[in-house]
Design a protein around this motif. Structure first.
Motif, PDB file in Angstrom:
ATOM      1  N   VAL A   1       0.831  -1.209   0.000  1.00 21.20           N
ATOM      2  CA  VAL A   1       0.000   0.000   0.000  1.00 21.20           C
ATOM      3  C   VAL A   1       0.863   1.254   0.000  1.00 21.20           C
ATOM      4  O   VAL A   1       0.428   2.321  -0.461  1.00 21.20           O
ATOM      5  N   THR A   2       2.075   1.164   0.512  1.00 19.83           N
ATOM      6  CA  THR A   2       2.993   2.305   0.425  1.00 19.83           C
ATOM      7  C   THR A   2       3.355   2.589  -1.017  1.00 19.83           C
ATOM      8  O   THR A   2       3.469   3.755  -1.426  1.00 19.83           O
ATOM      9  N   TRP A   3       3.522   1.547  -1.806  1.00 20.66           N
ATOM     10  CA  TRP A   3       3.942   1.715  -3.199  1.00 20.66           C
ATOM     11  C   TRP A   3       2.791   2.126  -4.107  1.00 20.66           C
ATOM     12  O   TRP A   3       2.963   2.957  -5.000  1.00 20.66           O
ATOM     13  N   ILE A   4       1.594   1.577  -3.904  1.00 17.24           N
ATOM     14  CA  ILE A   4       0.496   1.813  -4.844  1.00 17.24           C
ATOM     15  C   ILE A   4      -0.340   3.033  -4.505  1.00 17.24           C
ATOM     16  O   ILE A   4      -1.139   3.490  -5.329  1.00 17.24           O
ATOM     17  N   GLY A   5      -0.175   3.605  -3.314  1.00 21.16           N
ATOM     18  CA  GLY A   5      -1.083   4.649  -2.867  1.00 21.16           C
ATOM     19  C   GLY A   5      -1.125   5.872  -3.762  1.00 21.16           C
ATOM     20  O   GLY A   5      -2.192   6.455  -3.988  1.00 21.16           O
ATOM     21  N   ARG A   6      -0.006   6.278  -4.307  1.00 23.27           N
ATOM     22  CA  ARG A   6       0.059   7.502  -5.112  1.00 23.27           C
ATOM     23  C   ARG A   6      -0.717   7.386  -6.420  1.00 23.27           C
ATOM     24  O   ARG A   6      -1.107   8.413  -7.001  1.00 23.27           O
ATOM     25  N   TRP A   7      -0.951   6.177  -6.911  1.00 20.56           N
ATOM     26  CA  TRP A   7      -1.636   6.006  -8.195  1.00 20.56           C
ATOM     27  C   TRP A   7      -3.110   6.376  -8.141  1.00 20.56           C
ATOM     28  O   TRP A   7      -3.754   6.519  -9.187  1.00 20.56           O
ATOM     29  N   SER A   8      -3.647   6.547  -6.959  1.00 18.17           N
ATOM     30  CA  SER A   8      -5.056   6.930  -6.857  1.00 18.17           C
ATOM     31  C   SER A   8      -5.309   8.360  -7.330  1.00 18.17           C
ATOM     32  O   SER A   8      -6.460   8.737  -7.563  1.00 18.17           O
ATOM     33  N   MET A   9      -4.264   9.155  -7.485  1.00 17.16           N
ATOM     34  CA  MET A   9      -4.429  10.525  -7.969  1.00 17.16           C
ATOM     35  C   MET A   9      -4.726  10.577  -9.466  1.00 17.16           C
ATOM     36  O   MET A   9      -4.943  11.656 -10.026  1.00 17.16           O
ATOM     37  N   LEU A  10      -4.754   9.432 -10.129  1.00 20.67           N
ATOM     38  CA  LEU A  10      -4.943   9.396 -11.575  1.00 20.67           C
ATOM     39  C   LEU A  10      -6.223  10.098 -12.015  1.00 20.67           C
ATOM     40  O   LEU A  10      -6.224  10.854 -12.991  1.00 20.67           O
ATOM     41  N   ASP A  11      -7.326   9.857 -11.310  1.00 18.06           N
ATOM     42  CA  ASP A  11      -8.604  10.434 -11.715  1.00 18.06           C
ATOM     43  C   ASP A  11      -8.580  11.963 -11.692  1.00 18.06           C
ATOM     44  O   ASP A  11      -9.153  12.614 -12.584  1.00 18.06           O
ATOM     45  N   LEU A  12      -7.936  12.549 -10.694  1.00 19.70           N
ATOM     46  CA  LEU A  12      -7.858  14.016 -10.640  1.00 19.70           C
ATOM     47  C   LEU A  12      -7.043  14.561 -11.802  1.00 19.70           C
ATOM     48  O   LEU A  12      -7.364  15.624 -12.357  1.00 19.70           O
ATOM     49  N   PHE A  13      -5.989  13.857 -12.185  1.00 24.25           N
ATOM     50  CA  PHE A  13      -5.181  14.312 -13.318  1.00 24.25           C
ATOM     51  C   PHE A  13      -5.979  14.243 -14.618  1.00 24.25           C
ATOM     52  O   PHE A  13      -5.851  15.125 -15.479  1.00 24.25           O
ATOM     53  N   VAL A  14      -6.793  13.201 -14.779  1.00 24.92           N
ATOM     54  CA  VAL A  14      -7.637  13.086 -15.968  1.00 24.92           C
ATOM     55  C   VAL A  14      -8.636  14.236 -16.018  1.00 24.92           C
ATOM     56  O   VAL A  14      -8.843  14.860 -17.074  1.00 24.92           O
ATOM     57  N   ILE A  15      -9.244  14.548 -14.884  1.00 25.27           N
ATOM     58  CA  ILE A  15     -10.203  15.655 -14.834  1.00 25.27           C
ATOM     59  C   ILE A  15      -9.536  16.972 -15.189  1.00 25.27           C
ATOM     60  O   ILE A  15     -10.082  17.805 -15.932  1.00 25.27           O
ATOM     61  N   SER A  16      -8.334  17.188 -14.676  1.00 26.71           N
ATOM     62  CA  SER A  16      -7.608  18.419 -14.971  1.00 26.71           C
ATOM     63  C   SER A  16      -7.369  18.580 -16.471  1.00 26.71           C
ATOM     64  O   SER A  16      -7.582  19.666 -17.033  1.00 26.71           O
ATOM     65  N   LEU A  17      -6.939  17.511 -17.119  1.00 28.99           N
ATOM     66  CA  LEU A  17      -6.703  17.576 -18.560  1.00 28.99           C
ATOM     67  C   LEU A  17      -8.000  17.773 -19.335  1.00 28.99           C
ATOM     68  O   LEU A  17      -8.050  18.534 -20.307  1.00 28.99           O
ATOM     69  N   MET A  18      -9.058  17.091 -18.937  1.00 31.26           N
ATOM     70  CA  MET A  18     -10.340  17.226 -19.625  1.00 31.26           C
ATOM     71  C   MET A  18     -10.868  18.652 -19.524  1.00 31.26           C
ATOM     72  O   MET A  18     -11.449  19.183 -20.480  1.00 31.26           O
ATOM     73  N   MET A  19     -10.681  19.279 -18.386  1.00 35.99           N
ATOM     74  CA  MET A  19     -11.148  20.657 -18.227  1.00 35.99           C
ATOM     75  C   MET A  19     -10.328  21.615 -19.060  1.00 35.99           C
ATOM     76  O   MET A  19     -10.818  22.678 -19.469  1.00 35.99           O
ATOM     77  N   SER A  20      -9.088  21.276 -19.325  1.00 38.63           N
ATOM     78  CA  SER A  20      -8.269  22.103 -20.198  1.00 38.63           C
ATOM     79  C   SER A  20      -8.671  21.944 -21.659  1.00 38.63           C
ATOM     80  O   SER A  20      -8.627  22.897 -22.439  1.00 38.63           O
ATOM     81  N   LEU A  21      -9.084  20.742 -22.034  1.00 40.38           N
ATOM     82  CA  LEU A  21      -9.461  20.479 -23.423  1.00 40.38           C
ATOM     83  C   LEU A  21     -10.844  21.006 -23.768  1.00 40.38           C
ATOM     84  O   LEU A  21     -11.084  21.498 -24.875  1.00 40.38           O
ATOM     85  N   VAL A  22     -11.784  20.869 -22.848  1.00 41.73           N
ATOM     86  CA  VAL A  22     -13.180  21.184 -23.143  1.00 41.73           C
ATOM     87  C   VAL A  22     -13.712  22.110 -22.059  1.00 41.73           C
ATOM     88  O   VAL A  22     -13.693  21.771 -20.881  1.00 41.73           O
ATOM     89  N   ASN A  23     -14.169  23.303 -22.447  1.00 42.69           N
ATOM     90  CA  ASN A  23     -14.698  24.237 -21.461  1.00 42.69           C
ATOM     91  C   ASN A  23     -16.127  24.642 -21.821  1.00 42.69           C
ATOM     92  O   ASN A  23     -16.668  24.236 -22.841  1.00 42.69           O
ATOM     93  N   ARG A  24     -16.730  25.455 -21.015  1.00 42.82           N
ATOM     94  CA  ARG A  24     -18.145  25.785 -21.154  1.00 42.82           C
ATOM     95  C   ARG A  24     -18.445  26.674 -22.361  1.00 42.82           C
ATOM     96  O   ARG A  24     -19.606  26.837 -22.731  1.00 42.82           O
ATOM     97  N   ASP A  25     -17.463  27.255 -22.970  1.00 41.36           N
ATOM     98  CA  ASP A  25     -17.709  28.149 -24.104  1.00 41.36           C
ATOM     99  C   ASP A  25     -17.903  27.393 -25.401  1.00 41.36           C
ATOM    100  O   ASP A  25     -18.096  27.998 -26.444  1.00 41.36           O
TER     101      ASP A  25
END
Length: 415
Positions: A345-369
């Motif tokens: 669990v020490t080694w794999i714990g950081r990989w859970s941040m993947l979803d936030l990184f995907v959201i960040s990129l998606m918001m950069s690609l597609v916005n409300r305008d």
């Protein structure tokens, strides 16, 4: 030739306590390709001289030179209704902050910008600070804890996931900064592999080998120095108070773990992403997003997201609960299994941040305008907070308490 006698003092053995099981053993001088492991729990205690500070400085300067280009220029681009839209790391963080979630944006910014920047800057600080007589101890202590928070490689996987998601609506092109980002990621990984904190401590703050009976030697929980405390009860190398175990380890671990469980409930029930397509509002929770990827034919990507965003967080919670209860009830069986689970669990714990990184990129690609728009759901903050709390829970748990629970000084590393 027969040797009758030896003259001169024998070399004094160098003793070291394992930071994972508190076992005391003597350790020889290591070569560059050698590593020292604890003879009881097999934890890596020390590695040989890997890379000199001047070489690390060259790598750190290269990382700093690549950062402005890799962070601000487009990583990936899409063509939507004849319009070219670029996505950069910094733009995604800015979109998250401007749409009402600066705390979630700060989580992404720290793991992708703050931690790598601190890593490279700290190496330069060590070089110039040693010449100018500055205090290097806080930087050396920080570097030992920083490696788990540098997540450029996970963000790279997030780019692949975001590209798969957007591919349903638009064409994907590689951005001009992707090569710079790949080079920076490789250099950061090389730095982490070759950064020998113990070697730097010995170079800047060498200590004489402690005298007295080996059984009286203590381990500094901050810099991993094995020796005697000074007159004020502090480590002679880093000047942090020495204690037998981490203070309030169980209390802090329980608090972080229970808080993480509370945050995981809304994180999995509330929508984590909201897509507006052709006038329709489409909400996705973490699990429904995985199902959507799987039903659209992207089973490998769906498996990656499921493992990182669903399996890993809940596995960490279950494992940590098991370890804490085993300590409280002084469990004797399964010592090797519990130690391996803690390392896992020490080694794999950081990989859970993947979803936030995907959201960040998606918001950069597609916005409300635009005709197609993407925004972050309320679950993103709860999920990011839960991930950070589980990482802290693992970090705060003193693994030596698992050995102490056996109430014996010679617990065997077997099931």
């Amino acid at each position: 030739m027969k040797i009758l006698a030896m003259s001169g003092p024998l070399p004094q053995p160098r003793y070291q306590r394992c930071s994972e099981c508190d076992y005391l053993f003597s350790i020889p001088d290591l070569k560059k390709t050698q590593t020292a492991h604890c003879p009881r729990c097999n934890a890596k205690v020390e590695k040989g001289r890997v890379c000199s500070l001047p070489r690390l400085i060259i790598i750190a300067i290269s990382i700093l030179l690549l950062m402005p280009f890799a962070y601000t220029e487009p990583l990936i681009s899409i063509r939507l209704l004849g319009t070219r839209i670029d996505a950069s790391l910094w733009e995604g963080i800015w979109q998250m902050s401007s749409q009402g979630s600066p705390l979630t944006a700060s989580m992404v910014a720290f793991c992708t910008i703050g931690a790598p920047l601190t890593l490279a800057g700290s190496i330069l600080y060590l070089h110039f600070g040693s010449r100018w007589g500055m205090n290097l101890k806080p930087v050396l202590l920080m570097l030992d804890r920083l490696k788990d928070w540098v997540m450029l490689d996970i963000y790279l996987v997030g780019m692949a996931v975001a590209s798969i998601k957007v591919k349903e609506y638009a064409d994907i092109d590689v951005g001009v900064a992707l090569v710079a980002y790949l080079m920076m990621t490789v250099l950061v990984i090389i730095t982490q592999i070759n950064l020998n904190i113990e070697q730097l401590w010995e170079e800047f703050y060498p200590q004489p080998r402690p005298k007295g009976p080996p059984s009286s030697l203590k381990l500094c929980l901050s810099c991993k120095f094995t020796g005697h405390a000074d007159a004020e009860g502090r480590c002679p190398r880093c000047h942090v108070p020495m204690s037998a175990r981490y203070k309030h380890s169980l209390q802090k671990t329980w608090a972080a773990l229970l808080a993480a469980i509370m945050f995981l409930i809304p994180a999995n029930l509330l929508p984590i992403s909201i897509v507006y397509a052709n006038g329709q509002r489409l909400e996705d929770t973490i699990f429904s997003g995985v199902v959507s990827l799987a039903t659209s034919g992207n089973i490998p990507i769906a498996a990656i997201v499921f493992i990182a965003s669903v399996l890993v967080p809940f596995t960490k919670v279950i494992v940590m609960l098991t370890l804490l209860l085993s300590i409280h009830f002084k469990a004797i069986q399964g010592l090797k299994t519990r130690i391996r689970l803690l390392r896992l669990v020490t080694w794999i714990g950081r990989w859970s941040m993947l979803d936030l990184f995907v959201i960040s990129l998606m918001m950069s690609l597609v916005n409300r305008d635009q005709l197609l728009s993407f925004t972050m759901g309320p679950a993103a903050f709860f999920f990011g907070t839960a991930v950070i709390l589980t990482i802290l829970a693992v970090e705060w748990l003193d693994s030596r308490l698992i050995w102490d629970a056996h109430a014996t000084g010679n617990a065997e590393y077997t099931d």
